[in-house]
Write a protein that holds these residues in place. Structure first.
Motif, mmCIF file in Angstrom:
data_model
loop_
_atom_site.group_PDB
_atom_site.id
_atom_site.type_symbol
_atom_site.label_atom_id
_atom_site.label_comp_id
_atom_site.label_asym_id
_atom_site.label_seq_id
_atom_site.Cartn_x
_atom_site.Cartn_y
_atom_site.Cartn_z
ATOM 1 N N GLU A 1 68.091 62.846 94.394
ATOM 2 C CA GLU A 1 69.047 62.847 93.278
ATOM 3 C C GLU A 1 70.423 62.398 93.753
ATOM 4 O O GLU A 1 71.128 61.658 93.056
ATOM 5 N N GLU A 2 70.786 62.813 94.951
ATOM 6 C CA GLU A 2 72.077 62.410 95.525
ATOM 7 C C GLU A 2 72.135 60.903 95.748
ATOM 8 O O GLU A 2 73.133 60.250 95.447
ATOM 9 N N LEU A 3 71.028 60.316 96.263
ATOM 10 C CA LEU A 3 70.989 58.878 96.528
ATOM 11 C C LEU A 3 70.990 58.067 95.239
ATOM 12 O O LEU A 3 71.574 56.988 95.172
ATOM 13 N N VAL A 4 70.323 58.582 94.208
ATOM 14 C CA VAL A 4 70.313 57.880 92.920
ATOM 15 C C VAL A 4 71.731 57.691 92.403
ATOM 16 O O VAL A 4 72.080 56.654 91.832
ATOM 17 N N GLY A 5 72.572 58.692 92.626
ATOM 18 C CA GLY A 5 73.945 58.592 92.147
ATOM 19 C C GLY A 5 74.858 57.773 93.035
ATOM 20 O O GLY A 5 75.895 57.294 92.576
ATOM 21 N N SER A 6 74.478 57.585 94.317
ATOM 22 C CA SER A 6 75.388 56.912 95.245
ATOM 23 C C SER A 6 75.022 55.458 95.533
ATOM 24 O O SER A 6 75.877 54.681 95.953
ATOM 25 N N LEU A 7 73.758 55.071 95.294
ATOM 26 C CA LEU A 7 73.349 53.702 95.594
ATOM 27 C C LEU A 7 73.690 52.748 94.451
ATOM 28 O O LEU A 7 73.804 53.158 93.294
ATOM 29 N N HIS A 8 73.785 51.501 94.799
ATOM 30 C CA HIS A 8 74.053 50.463 93.802
ATOM 31 C C HIS A 8 72.919 50.421 92.787
ATOM 32 O O HIS A 8 71.746 50.568 93.132
ATOM 33 N N ASN A 9 73.243 50.212 91.542
ATOM 34 C CA ASN A 9 72.266 50.272 90.461
ATOM 35 C C ASN A 9 71.080 49.332 90.681
ATOM 36 O O ASN A 9 69.919 49.709 90.473
ATOM 37 N N VAL A 10 71.324 48.101 91.132
ATOM 38 C CA VAL A 10 70.252 47.124 91.327
ATOM 39 C C VAL A 10 69.300 47.581 92.426
ATOM 40 O O VAL A 10 68.077 47.503 92.294
ATOM 41 N N GLN A 11 69.869 48.089 93.532
ATOM 42 C CA GLN A 11 69.038 48.553 94.635
ATOM 43 C C GLN A 11 68.164 49.729 94.214
ATOM 44 O O GLN A 11 66.970 49.765 94.520
#
Length: 451
Positions: free
Chosen positions: A68-78
């Motif tokens: 959940e943390e990575l979903v919020g921090s990574l670029h949307n396309v990635q």
């Protein structure tokens, strides 16, 4: 396996290009362990070093808090690429963990095919075969030859969840037969699928509970199990790695519930707030139950005042009787969960537990007499005898409750793991206190010690 030595060596790498090479060459599960152990501000940086394939594999091994943390921090396309590349069952599991707003955004970015596969799985109730299955499986139509089947698998089924089993259906997708890859490889190319496939298909219904699915696959040593709907149409499969996850999840829930932890998903790395939410309700409930136990003791204040040593002896009931009950409860729940016993074995189980409990009761009763003699005066030795009798009786009550309660829950089609250890302990405390104090009070009244 990611050892502390490997973890230390990775943390000492200062060159990001070298770290990127190392992480992309490691097994995905080890990279997941490494990223999970990093400080929160460094996780996204390490994850971005992974190539697309490795990132997708690693993401599935991360705990839901980190995902959940990575979903919020990574670029949307990635992130959309990672979600698109995930298996439908893993994607559905992830969506269960994420906030609704994020899920809605991610679903809109999926291709129509992947969106439909995910929606199909999410349409089934949690904890059922339909919810844990994957829609990626090898399906063969009736009428194909072995050669045609193998060609079809090479061209169209390269990325399926597993190719060890192929499922033969008619034109309406109704499951008819199953054929293994071994059978296909060692049959002549012109042979027809129907002639070599097995008509004896072990299958699960979409509404079947996931623990029943796990037991079914364990019983027949299956690598994959087909899942059909109410019209016998093939809708997915459950693979052995899914079963391992199910068994781990069920075992975790059972252990935590026995300890009085409400949320079966809590881990050592869960946030303090989630720990409070999962533990506090049970603790408050147990306090409420102990109000009943305390209320049962309240009428006997005169008895305790007349024989103060009772306050020293009584805690032994609380500790020992509860432990006896939890032992019996744990063994019974485990036997019911793994299929070693059924409610039809109630009398057999109870007989064996009572025989074992009788030996335990005699030993604990004698120990209670001896231990309580430490605190009683010569005039109070009779209290030690009473304590021993109550301890023996309470032990037999404990094994009876620990056996019959989970079996009764199963007969009512309720998960027996909902019976927590603290609940049984509190019940036994109340029974033991009332029995002990009642017997002492009667004895005191007969002996006219109380004025």
């Amino acid at each position: 396996m990611l050892t502390q030595e490997i973890r230390t060596s990775l943390s000492e790498i200062g060159d990001l290009n070298r770290l990127k090479t190392e992480l992309n060459e490691m097994p995905a599960i080890d990279v997941g362990d490494y990223i999970r152990g990093l400080p929160e501000e460094r996780r996204a940086i390490a994850f971005r070093l992974l190539n697309k394939t490795q990132a997708t594999d690693v993401f599935e091994y991360l705990p839901h808090e980190v995902r959940e943390e990575l979903v919020g921090s990574l670029h949307n396309v990635q992130m959309c690429h990672i979600i698109e590349s995930m298996r439908p069952d893993d994607r559905a599991e992830l969506f269960d963990e994420l906030p609704a707003g994020i899920v809605k955004r991610l679903v809109q970015q999926l291709s129509p095919e992947e969106r439909q596969a995910t929606a199909t799985i999410l349409g089934y109730d949690e904890g059922t075969a339909g919810r844990v299955m994957t829609t990626e499986y090898v399906r063969l139509r009736q009428g194909l030859t072995v050669g045609e089947a193998l060609s079809k698998m090479r061209l169209a089924d390269r990325d399926k969840e597993t190719v060890y089993y192929a499922y033969v259906t008619d034109n309406n997708r109704k499951l008819k037969q199953v054929v293994s890859l071994r059978q296909l490889l060692f049959s002549i190319p012109d042979a027809r699928i129907e002639d070599i496939a097995s008509d004896r298909v072990i299958k699960a219904r979409t509404e079947m509970l996931q623990e029943e699915v796990a037991q079914l696959m364990k019983r027949y040593d299956l690598l994959a199990l087909p899942v059909v709907d109410r019209e016998d149409r093939l809708v997915g499969i459950i693979t052995v790695d899914d079963v391992v996850d199910i068994l781990e999840q069920e075992a975790t829930e059972d252990i935590q519930r026995l300890a009085g932890v409400a949320d079966g998903g809590e881990s050592s790395l869960s946030s303090p707030l989630s720990k409070i939410k999962s533990r506090l309700p049970w603790l408050l409930a147990i306090m409420g139950l102990y109000i009943g136990a305390s209320s049962a003791i309240a009428p006997f204040q005169t008895t305790i005042a007349a024989v103060p040593v009772l306050a020293v002896v009584m805690p032994l009931f609380s500790n020992t009787g509860g432990t006896v009950g939890i032992q019996s409860l744990t063994v019974t729940i485990r036997s019911l969960s793994v299929g070693e016993a059924t409610p039809q074995d109630t009398l057999k189980i109870l007989r064996k537990e009572l025989i074992a409990g009788l030996g335990t009761a005699l030993a604990l009763g004698l120990a209670m007499v001896i231990i309580s003699l430490i605190w009683t005066t010569p005039e109070e030795r009779w209290v030690s005898v009473m304590a021993g009798l109550v301890m023996a009786t309470n032990s037999l009550v404990a094994v009876t409750l620990g056996t019959l309660l989970p079996i009764g829950f199963v007969r009512l089609k309720i998960d027996p793991a909902l019976i927590s250890g603290p609940l049984v302990t509190t019940m036994l405390d109340t029974i033991g206190f009332i029995l002990f104090l009642t017997m002492v009070t009667i004895s005191l009244n007969v002996l006219h010690i109380i004025p």
